[in-house]
Design an enzyme around this catalytic site. Structure first.
Site, PDB file in Angstrom:
ATOM      1  CG  ASP A 213     -15.350 -20.707 -19.825  1.00  0.00           C
ATOM      2  OD1 ASP A 213     -15.902 -21.777 -19.589  1.00  0.00           O
ATOM      3  OD2 ASP A 213     -14.452 -20.225 -19.099  1.00  0.00           O
TER       4      ASP A 213
ATOM      5  CG  ASP B 142     -10.712 -17.753 -23.901  1.00  0.00           C
ATOM      6  OD1 ASP B 142     -10.759 -17.582 -22.659  1.00  0.00           O
ATOM      7  OD2 ASP B 142     -11.679 -17.982 -24.671  1.00  0.00           O
TER       8      ASP B 142
HETATM    9  O1  M1P Z   1     -14.063 -16.174 -19.709  1.00  0.00           O
HETATM   10  C1  M1P Z   1     -15.032 -15.313 -19.784  1.00  0.00           C
HETATM   11  C2  M1P Z   1     -16.237 -16.244 -18.782  1.00  0.00           C
HETATM   12  O2  M1P Z   1     -16.506 -17.330 -19.242  1.00  0.00           O
HETATM   13  C3  M1P Z   1     -17.467 -18.108 -18.610  1.00  0.00           C
HETATM   14  O3  M1P Z   1     -18.631 -17.303 -18.648  1.00  0.00           O
HETATM   15  P1  M1P Z   1     -19.996 -17.946 -18.968  1.00  0.00           P
HETATM   16  O4  M1P Z   1     -20.550 -18.468 -17.625  1.00  0.00           O
HETATM   17  O5  M1P Z   1     -20.686 -16.514 -19.274  1.00  0.00           O
HETATM   18  O6  M1P Z   1     -20.187 -18.979 -19.874  1.00  0.00           O
HETATM   19  C4  M1P Z   1     -17.143 -18.200 -17.403  1.00  0.00           C
HETATM   20  O7  M1P Z   1     -16.043 -19.222 -16.922  1.00  0.00           O
HETATM   21  C5  M1P Z   1     -16.839 -17.063 -16.814  1.00  0.00           C
HETATM   22  O8  M1P Z   1     -16.325 -17.246 -15.318  1.00  0.00           O
HETATM   23  C6  M1P Z   1     -15.628 -16.427 -17.271  1.00  0.00           C
HETATM   24  O9  M1P Z   1     -15.483 -14.968 -16.705  1.00  0.00           O
END
Ligand code: M1P
Length: 233
Positions: free
Chosen positions: A10, A8
């Site tokens: 983020d 993953d």
């Molecule tokens: O991977 C899930 C989400 O991660 C991030 O989310 P957030 O902005 O809530 O931290 C973003 O990269 C989002 O696009 C992605 O879906």
């Protein structure tokens, strides 16, 4: 024995929506070029590239973006799933927005992506400090978890849709089965090792974590770095 690693982005390789730490970046680029490595993100391809940089993308075997609804090999798009939710879904999400106890709004709140949509009460326009504030508030009030749960009660049977919590401020919505778990239909390895920060039930890494040989539910990119060093160097 054919083995591959899935990551993953983020919360796992980077802090949510931030660039990868330079020391980790250097390590990970070298590591990915020596191991079969795929990225599996809820985010779209441009954001993944912005956060990880071209060199890391090039050292990976492929990138599954938008919850696995898009697959990229280098700069080539291999497949892209379609998705067009009913107007009732948009109305429902906008209603959640108007009723929210969290009042600061930084639009856009809905981002349509390939095969999915991303919904955020705070909004995708928010910068780091507000994202942090909302995430702390959400941890206490469980707003995203509650919205995702109610969404699923209302729309899972009716429209075959599913909402899961991902990242720090948002919810990913897609057709049931068109989540990260779908990528297993596109790869063929004896052993699959996955790193994600949302592997718990209701999180957007859960479906994939259930299908791999080993799932590491990490707390931060530093955690990922430590596990790679200790277990897989
Ligand atoms: O991977 C899930 C989400 O991660 C991030 O989310 P957030 O902005 O809530 O931290 C973003 O990269 C989002 O696009 C992605 O879906």
């Amino acid at each position: 024995m054919k083995r591959c690693f899935l990551f993953d982005v983020d919360g796992t390789l980077t802090e949510p929506r931030k660039r990868i730490d330079p020391i980790f970046s250097h390590f990970f680029e070298g590591w990915a070029s020596q191991n079969v490595t795929y990225l599996v993100s809820g985010s779209d391809f441009p954001k993944i590239k912005e956060q990880l940089g071209q060199d890391i993308i090039d050292s990976c075997n492929g990138v599954f973006a938008c919850m696995g609804n898009e697959y990229w090999k280098g700069e080539q798009l291999i497949y892209a799933n379609k998705f067009k939710p009913n107007n009732e879904v948009y109305d429902y999400l906008l209603e959640q927005l108007s009723r929210s106890d969290w009042k600061i709004a930084m639009p856009p709140h809905i981002e349509e992506r390939t095969g999915m949509m991303n919904f955020s009460i705070l909004g995708r326009g928010a910068e780091h400090d507000l994202r942090k504030q909302y995430n702390e508030w959400d941890t206490e009030h469980k707003q995203r978890e509650t919205i995702a749960q109610k969404f699923n009660e209302k729309f899972s049977n009716k429209y075959n849709l599913q909402a899961v919590v991902g990242g720090a401020i948002s919810i990913d919505i897609q057709e049931i089965g068109k989540d990260k778990g779908q990528i297993m239909e596109h790869i063929d390895y004896d052993e699959t090792i996955f790193f994600g920060d949302m592997c718990q039930k209701g999180g957007n890494d859960y479906s994939l974590a259930q299908k791999v040989s080993t799932a590491w539910n990490v707390e931060s990119p530093k955690d990922t770095y430590n596990i790679l060093n200790l277990k897989y160097e």
